[in-house]
Design a protein around this motif. Sequence first.
Motif, mmCIF file in Angstrom:
data_model
loop_
_atom_site.group_PDB
_atom_site.id
_atom_site.type_symbol
_atom_site.label_atom_id
_atom_site.label_comp_id
_atom_site.label_asym_id
_atom_site.label_seq_id
_atom_site.Cartn_x
_atom_site.Cartn_y
_atom_site.Cartn_z
ATOM 1 N N GLY A 319 5.351 33.543 50.261
ATOM 2 C CA GLY A 319 6.389 34.567 50.202
ATOM 3 C C GLY A 319 5.869 35.975 50.331
ATOM 4 N N THR A 320 4.539 36.119 50.462
ATOM 5 C CA THR A 320 3.951 37.440 50.624
ATOM 6 C C THR A 320 3.210 37.535 51.957
ATOM 7 N N PHE A 321 2.921 38.765 52.352
ATOM 8 C CA PHE A 321 2.237 39.027 53.609
ATOM 9 C C PHE A 321 1.074 39.990 53.374
ATOM 10 N N THR A 322 0.062 39.882 54.233
ATOM 11 C CA THR A 322 -1.105 40.764 54.170
ATOM 12 C C THR A 322 -1.244 41.505 55.489
ATOM 13 N N ASP A 323 -1.475 42.807 55.424
ATOM 14 C CA ASP A 323 -1.644 43.617 56.628
ATOM 15 C C ASP A 323 -2.995 43.295 57.266
ATOM 16 N N THR A 324 -2.957 42.702 58.472
ATOM 17 C CA THR A 324 -4.183 42.313 59.185
ATOM 18 C C THR A 324 -4.291 43.039 60.527
ATOM 19 N N THR A 325 -3.665 44.188 60.629
ATOM 20 C CA THR A 325 -3.600 44.919 61.890
ATOM 21 C C THR A 325 -4.985 45.159 62.478
ATOM 22 N N VAL A 326 -5.865 45.713 61.700
ATOM 23 C CA VAL A 326 -7.214 46.051 62.188
ATOM 24 C C VAL A 326 -8.020 44.781 62.430
ATOM 25 N N LYS A 327 -7.964 43.858 61.500
ATOM 26 C CA LYS A 327 -8.727 42.616 61.608
ATOM 27 C C LYS A 327 -8.360 41.834 62.857
ATOM 28 N N ALA A 328 -7.089 41.851 63.222
ATOM 29 C CA ALA A 328 -6.628 41.069 64.373
ATOM 30 C C ALA A 328 -6.836 41.796 65.699
ATOM 31 N N GLY A 329 -7.218 43.059 65.646
ATOM 32 C CA GLY A 329 -7.486 43.785 66.881
ATOM 33 C C GLY A 329 -6.272 44.386 67.550
ATOM 34 N N VAL A 330 -5.230 44.707 66.771
ATOM 35 C CA VAL A 330 -4.024 45.302 67.355
ATOM 36 C C VAL A 330 -3.709 46.652 66.709
ATOM 37 N N GLU A 331 -4.741 47.367 66.314
ATOM 38 C CA GLU A 331 -4.531 48.651 65.664
ATOM 39 C C GLU A 331 -4.001 49.685 66.658
ATOM 40 N N ASP A 332 -2.943 50.334 66.263
ATOM 41 C CA ASP A 332 -2.314 51.391 67.064
ATOM 42 C C ASP A 332 -2.935 52.729 66.648
ATOM 43 N N LYS A 333 -4.170 52.946 67.100
ATOM 44 C CA LYS A 333 -4.951 54.095 66.624
ATOM 45 C C LYS A 333 -4.307 55.428 66.953
#
Length: 671
Positions: A319-333
């Motif tokens: 029921g929870t989520f973790t922010d993996t934006t950077v880890k997954a390689g989709v960072e909107d720098k």
Amino acid sequence: MLPGVRGFVCSVLIAIVAVPGDCLAAPAQQQSSVTANAAAQSMLVATEIAPAPMQAGTQAAPQPPPQQGAAQGGMGGIAGGVGAAPVYDAQKRPITAGGFVDKGTVVFEDVTKQAGLSGWVHKMGSVDKKFIVETNGSGVGLIDYDHSGWLSIYLVNGSTFDALDGKEPAPKAALFRNNHDGTFTDVAAQAGVTNDRWGYGVSIADYDNDGWPDIYVGNYGKNRLYHNNHDGTFTDVAEKAGVTLGNWSPGSTWGDYDGDGLLDLYVTGYVHFDRDNLPIGGSKAVGYAFCQYRGAAVNCGPRGLKGEADHLFHNNGDGTFTDTTVKAGVEDKDKYYGFTPIFISLSGNGKPDLVVGNDSEPNFLYINKGDGTFDDQSYVSGFALNKDGREIASMGIAAGDYENNGLIDFAVTDFGDDYKVLYHNDGDSSFTDVSYKAGIAQISIPFVGWGDGFLDFDNDGWLDLFMVNGHVYPEVDKYDWGTTFAERPLLFRNVPDETGPKKQGDARKFEYVPPVTGSGLAVVTSSRGAAFGDLFNDGKIDVVINPVDGPPVLLRNVNPDHHHWVELALVGGPKSPRDATCATVYLTANGMRQRRDVLSSGSYISSNDRRLHFGLGDATDAGTAEIHWPSGAKETVKLPAEDRIFTITEGQGITGTLCGGTACAAGAKAK
């Protein structure tokens, strides 16, 4: 770019070709020194870069200057082409609100009032649209929330500053329950999904694999995740889930990017809108620039304003989520201005790739590497820019295989004075802009495009293209620019391209379908979100439009063809998401092989019918479906009859059949 140089370049561009503007204005005294030189060059440059000739039967009218005293030059903030010459119809109406024909096939009928939708009104800010937060409108979600076998309609609503401050009641979202008789009833209050926040986008998916669709709403302010309680009600669990964010998140999409059988969530960020530092033209918030379109003062942005980053949330299964934006390689720098994202498996292998339409910035295309990370192929794929190497104001994205060659193409809507872009998939996830060759470019230039979709409106087995439109600047109604704030939709029929290769699937183009007076294609409204689906369970794809500051529009497909069809509702097995998001189906029937994909998002920050629709033409053999499940499993299912809605469960084959929305009797056919 240095301010002085930027001011010079912007002033020259605006004086020469009336670029709609992404330029931050230099002070007026700096601009005046270049005006004479710009005027001297105007004849040459305008001739060199003018749009293609207008269609026969249209005429151009002179474009008058803005109101006397308006500042010349400045920040407009939206990527577009050159200031296109106005196009008018025979009655001297701007083509965006005209061009109607008296005779022709009526494809869509406006049934909004009869269906019971006309009493609800979308509201977003003030009518004069002083700020960008008031202009972009909201999305639509189609959802069978009560397992009735019929689609209901979720309409996101906006808000006002007074409502946010508690000075007036907040506008409410609507959940129009399908009554199975052509009418709908708003049950949003009873269902607990009114979202009394400043709403934008919606995506539909079963994030917890309990077999019931849930709703994610992107807001200016905290977002919502409405969990389906299985009893016709929902509970907002966004805080507990950790997916509220907090400034401006218009779009969202769902997909199991790491193959664990759980749907993950991607949310786009748009502008960082600060009410304590409002982006008013000439103020510090916009670098003291004047915000203009064709020389007229308009609201500022998005260019010149601070952006909001996108986020990828991994589903933890509890029921929870973790922010993996950077880890997954989709960072909107660079914090591009994101609108519509779509998780879709371009290779059809169940591993979702990610496309993101960015407003006035390069688009994103992330290819799934199969190890929980993505490879950014935005530029190398050709999806980042149009054929001119220029970013567009990407708003809506339609994903579909319009050539029936097994490859997903994208149609992207954008701003006026610019053509709408068709990205043809050349294989290996490489794309070519074929907009002019395919026949959608020239006629779309005057329109500001939003929601769009590939749909087979005549059930001939070939995907057609539908776009809804509406301007962002109310000021356009004051000037003779050949455009309007409220605009009509565009429909393009998929036809053979006789000039291309003769092999089936290799040569297709689109033919403009003129709007018949009084028909659904002649509806003029300030459209934003749009969703496409079979709302009446009759095998024909209908359109729901959510305009800004107005009632919704329900366009029922009444095309007079008698072609056959099938629809597939997929249920994933233990190793796939339960709702089969990102599954791919290839249907071989009627001498062709069609592809459809189960998607949680699309169009402009909206969510379409998740059931897969296939037109069969005159064929009475429904064909064979080859299903590529998100788990990686492949399954082949022979469909026993046409004109039906089949439920197919992974590993079990057909587990349910509907004829016209009810269980089929032995030997029955849908009507």
